[in-house]
Design a protein around this motif. Structure first.
Motif, mmCIF file in Angstrom:
data_model
loop_
_atom_site.group_PDB
_atom_site.id
_atom_site.type_symbol
_atom_site.label_atom_id
_atom_site.label_comp_id
_atom_site.label_asym_id
_atom_site.label_seq_id
_atom_site.Cartn_x
_atom_site.Cartn_y
_atom_site.Cartn_z
ATOM 1 N N GLU A 23 -87.330 -41.362 0.582
ATOM 2 C CA GLU A 23 -86.287 -42.656 -0.073
ATOM 3 C C GLU A 23 -85.762 -41.765 -1.311
ATOM 4 O O GLU A 23 -86.172 -41.064 -2.136
ATOM 5 C CB GLU A 23 -86.281 -43.782 -0.496
ATOM 6 N N GLY A 24 -84.140 -42.214 -1.119
ATOM 7 C CA GLY A 24 -83.146 -41.757 -2.248
ATOM 8 C C GLY A 24 -83.175 -39.998 -1.963
ATOM 9 O O GLY A 24 -82.815 -39.650 -0.968
ATOM 10 N N PRO A 25 -81.598 -39.892 -2.553
ATOM 11 C CA PRO A 25 -82.152 -38.155 -2.733
ATOM 12 C C PRO A 25 -82.479 -37.576 -2.563
ATOM 13 O O PRO A 25 -83.212 -37.097 -3.010
ATOM 14 C CB PRO A 25 -80.778 -37.716 -3.847
ATOM 15 N N PRO A 76 -78.678 -32.867 -1.972
ATOM 16 C CA PRO A 76 -80.195 -32.840 -1.832
ATOM 17 C C PRO A 76 -79.798 -31.542 -3.295
ATOM 18 O O PRO A 76 -79.273 -31.303 -3.576
ATOM 19 C CB PRO A 76 -80.684 -31.519 -0.523
ATOM 20 N N GLU A 77 -80.935 -31.903 -4.370
ATOM 21 C CA GLU A 77 -81.462 -31.422 -4.888
ATOM 22 C C GLU A 77 -81.124 -29.036 -5.301
ATOM 23 O O GLU A 77 -80.497 -28.464 -5.683
ATOM 24 C CB GLU A 77 -82.575 -31.357 -5.910
ATOM 25 N N THR A 78 -81.300 -29.117 -3.729
ATOM 26 C CA THR A 78 -81.400 -27.813 -3.493
ATOM 27 C C THR A 78 -81.051 -27.663 -1.660
ATOM 28 O O THR A 78 -81.888 -28.093 -1.265
ATOM 29 C CB THR A 78 -83.260 -27.470 -4.161
ATOM 30 N N ILE A 79 -80.768 -26.551 -1.540
ATOM 31 C CA ILE A 79 -81.513 -26.297 0.110
ATOM 32 C C ILE A 79 -81.255 -24.470 -0.129
ATOM 33 O O ILE A 79 -81.346 -23.556 -0.449
ATOM 34 C CB ILE A 79 -79.026 -26.058 0.834
ATOM 35 N N GLY A 90 -71.526 -26.059 -1.039
ATOM 36 C CA GLY A 90 -70.763 -26.895 -1.828
ATOM 37 C C GLY A 90 -71.874 -26.652 -3.237
ATOM 38 O O GLY A 90 -71.800 -27.938 -4.471
ATOM 39 N N GLY A 91 -71.926 -25.915 -3.279
ATOM 40 C CA GLY A 91 -72.027 -25.439 -5.132
ATOM 41 C C GLY A 91 -73.551 -25.844 -4.884
ATOM 42 O O GLY A 91 -74.519 -25.681 -6.109
ATOM 43 N N ILE A 92 -74.260 -26.004 -4.259
ATOM 44 C CA ILE A 92 -76.194 -26.870 -4.775
ATOM 45 C C ILE A 92 -76.957 -25.461 -4.802
ATOM 46 O O ILE A 92 -75.857 -24.305 -4.202
ATOM 47 C CB ILE A 92 -76.602 -28.228 -3.316
ATOM 48 N N PRO A 93 -78.162 -25.809 -5.486
ATOM 49 C CA PRO A 93 -78.641 -24.539 -5.572
ATOM 50 C C PRO A 93 -78.958 -23.588 -4.534
ATOM 51 O O PRO A 93 -79.866 -24.599 -3.623
ATOM 52 C CB PRO A 93 -80.462 -24.833 -6.700
ATOM 53 N N LEU A 110 -93.243 -24.797 -0.554
ATOM 54 C CA LEU A 110 -92.129 -25.343 -1.278
ATOM 55 C C LEU A 110 -91.668 -26.838 -2.064
ATOM 56 O O LEU A 110 -92.194 -27.138 -2.884
ATOM 57 C CB LEU A 110 -90.364 -24.448 -1.065
ATOM 58 N N ILE A 111 -92.219 -27.119 -0.124
ATOM 59 C CA ILE A 111 -92.213 -28.673 -0.048
ATOM 60 C C ILE A 111 -93.661 -29.227 -1.236
ATOM 61 O O ILE A 111 -92.970 -30.152 -1.564
ATOM 62 C CB ILE A 111 -92.562 -28.726 1.275
ATOM 63 N N ALA A 112 -94.619 -28.874 -1.011
ATOM 64 C CA ALA A 112 -95.618 -29.438 -1.864
ATOM 65 C C ALA A 112 -95.675 -29.080 -3.294
ATOM 66 O O ALA A 112 -96.066 -29.719 -4.038
ATOM 67 C CB ALA A 112 -97.122 -28.169 -1.972
ATOM 68 N N GLN A 113 -94.506 -28.408 -4.010
ATOM 69 C CA GLN A 113 -94.284 -28.481 -5.691
ATOM 70 C C GLN A 113 -93.586 -29.758 -5.981
ATOM 71 O O GLN A 113 -92.894 -29.600 -5.227
ATOM 72 C CB GLN A 113 -93.206 -26.815 -5.905
ATOM 73 N N SER A 114 -94.026 -30.428 -6.821
ATOM 74 C CA SER A 114 -92.988 -31.007 -7.665
ATOM 75 C C SER A 114 -91.800 -29.932 -8.452
ATOM 76 O O SER A 114 -91.833 -29.111 -8.859
ATOM 77 C CB SER A 114 -94.203 -31.132 -8.297
ATOM 78 N N ARG A 115 -91.016 -30.818 -8.710
ATOM 79 C CA ARG A 115 -89.755 -30.541 -9.519
ATOM 80 C C ARG A 115 -90.446 -29.961 -11.074
ATOM 81 O O ARG A 115 -90.929 -29.035 -11.614
ATOM 82 C CB ARG A 115 -89.027 -31.335 -10.561
ATOM 83 N N THR A 116 -92.085 -30.888 -11.464
ATOM 84 C CA THR A 116 -92.098 -30.363 -13.051
ATOM 85 C C THR A 116 -92.995 -29.345 -13.058
ATOM 86 O O THR A 116 -93.350 -28.694 -13.729
ATOM 87 C CB THR A 116 -93.368 -31.159 -13.295
ATOM 88 N N THR A 117 -94.053 -29.209 -11.286
ATOM 89 C CA THR A 117 -94.740 -27.677 -10.927
ATOM 90 C C THR A 117 -93.798 -26.326 -11.510
ATOM 91 O O THR A 117 -94.465 -26.033 -11.712
ATOM 92 C CB THR A 117 -95.924 -28.318 -10.270
#
Length: 470
Positions: free
Chosen positions: A218-220, A329-332, A418-421, A455-462
């Motif tokens: 859910e969410g962005p 999304p944060e990343t593409i 769109g300028g997204i990483p 990459l999916i399994a990584q959390s942002r903090t990880t």
């Protein structure tokens, strides 16, 4: 039911009494070697590990694959894997052994015009020591191996069977069964939705194009995955020579990798917010084919001059990347068998990586090293702007020169995120093997599934912590 015990042997192991016979047969424990012996009532398969001092997940995966491949013709086989002999002492190392067995034992065969069989050897870990670690690692490795082999099945199916809509329906059924939300955008809706690139490339075939959208969580979304899905690429009116068409059922390997990776979400990253966007077309010459010189309007409103219909991947990816960016999304990350130039530069074992963000590029490189789906970064070159600009439209799909084609293709794609990483992986080299080797069967390799799963399994903090410690 046939059964074999699998043991790892390293070059620097102590030499048992049977070693003289092994050495006489040329077995030294080098990585990529295998040997079968009879020990009483047991059949034992030895996997060469190389030097234990150089052991890592990539070596363990390769060793397990090689020994499994040596039994590729044996039906109903159970491989009883002695993890202690492999020195697998972490979850990742146990997973690598399980993945390797699944990879090396894979086999695919058409049994009719539309029917096929595929599978791999059954394998069980011979328990020792940290049982919880082994169970977790083995389950992870089996899941990854199954997802990789799923992608290989999709690539290996004949293009007459896996048409764009057939791909969409097959993938939708699988992913919905895993609890993901899936939408198939079909031909009329693509036209009405402004997907001029996808419509143009697909209009030469009697098999209509489609777009597959997948959502989880859910969410962005943290991550959007885009996979090129050309189910067969003849080159369109800019027809490829006959030898170049022989493996072109594999031009949807990027789409297959995204489906394989997304199928792992409930296992590896339940609750993560991820989207997938997969454009699906068949690029054929026909009465309705797009012509060199035609101009199309893309999803984001830009116009594109199509000068070479065999440069179709960037055309459909432009629409798909624009759609992915709309999810916020944060990343593409996109993955595609896009240019022969990537294979010419890097061979068959590396994907070419181009990115607009250094931190994201580092994450993808590290994920490639950990997963075994390796990438090598190549530059995004703004100075190539003239190669993507058209005199009659905003952009053109053909650069007009033979040099720097990985970078010029990526530069065009970068205009639609769109300028997204964003990171682009050109998998033209490692996506498909025309012949079998000691480690695996001919055909689709499943490259990209492990990379994207990592990459999916990584959390942002990880990901941040990992980048700060390497």
């Amino acid at each position: 039911m046939n059964r074999v015990v699998v043991r790892g042997v390293a070059e620097d192991d102590a030499r048992p009494g049977a070693w003289d016979a092994r050495a006489a047969a040329g077995f030294t424990g080098a990585l990529g070697q295998s040997r079968v012996e009879q020990h009483g009532d047991e059949v034992v398969a030895l996997a060469g590990l190389g030097r234990r001092s150089q052991r890592g997940t990539t070596a363990l995966r390769r060793a397990a694959a090689t020994v499994a491949r040596s039994f590729h013709a044996v039906e109903d086989l159970v491989m009883d894997v002695d993890l202690a002999s492999f020195g697998a002492s972490s979850t990742a190392e146990v997973a690598a052994v399980a993945e390797g067995i699944a990879w090396g034992g894979y086999r695919f065969r058409m049994t009719g015009a539309e029917s096929y069989t595929s599978g791999t050897h059954a394998a069980i870990p011979r328990a020792h020591g940290a049982a919880d670690l082994e169970r977790e690692g083995w389950a992870r490795g089996e899941a990854l191996g199954a997802a990789v082999n799923l992608a290989r099945d999709l690539v290996n199916l004949p293009p007459s069977v896996l048409t764009p809509c057939a791909f969409a329906e097959r993938a939708a059924g699988l992913l919905r069964s895993r609890g993901l939300r899936v939408r198939i955008v079909r031909s009329d809706e693509l036209r009405d939705g402004g997907y001029g690139g996808i419509v143009a490339i697909g209009q030469g075939s009697t098999n209509p194009p489609a777009l597959l959208e997948v959502e989880a969580g859910e969410g962005p979304p943290e991550l959007a995955l885009v996979g090129k899905g050309v189910t067969f690429d003849s080159g369109g009116l800019s027809l490829k020579p006959a030898p170049a068409q022989m493996a072109m059922k594999s031009d949807m390997a990027g789409a297959a990798a995204v489906v394989g990776a997304l199928s792992l979400l409930p296992t590896l990253a339940r609750g993560r917010s991820v989207v997938g966007v997969i454009p699906l077309v068949e690029n054929l010459p026909g009465p309705g084919s797009v012509r060199p010189g035609d101009v199309v309007r893309l999803r984001d409103g830009a116009t594109l001059e199509i000068l070479d219909t065999d440069f179709e991947g960037r055309v459909i990816l432009a629409d798909a990347l624009s759609r992915a960016a709309e999810f916020g999304p944060e990343t593409i990350i996109d993955i595609a068998s896009l240019t022969y130039a990537a294979q010419h530069a890097l061979g068959d074992d590396f994907g070419a990586l181009v990115a607009n963000d250094d931190a994201l590029a580092a994450r993808v490189e590290q994920a490639g090293a950990r997963s075994g789906d390796r990438v090598w970064r190549m530059p995004l070159q703004p100075e190539l702007e003239a190669q993507i600009r058209s005199d009659v439209a905003d952009y053109k799909n053909f650069p007009g020169v033979a040099s720097a084609r990985v970078s010029s293709a990526a530069l065009l794609l970068s205009r639609f995120v769109g300028g997204i990483p964003w990171a682009h992986v050109d998998m033209a080299g490692p996506a498909f093997r025309p012949t079998a080797d000691a480690g695996g069967a001919a055909g689709g390799t499943g490259y990209g599934v492990r990379l994207l799963a990592e990459l999916i399994a990584q959390s942002r903090t990880t990901a941040v912590a990992t980048n700060s410690t390497r």
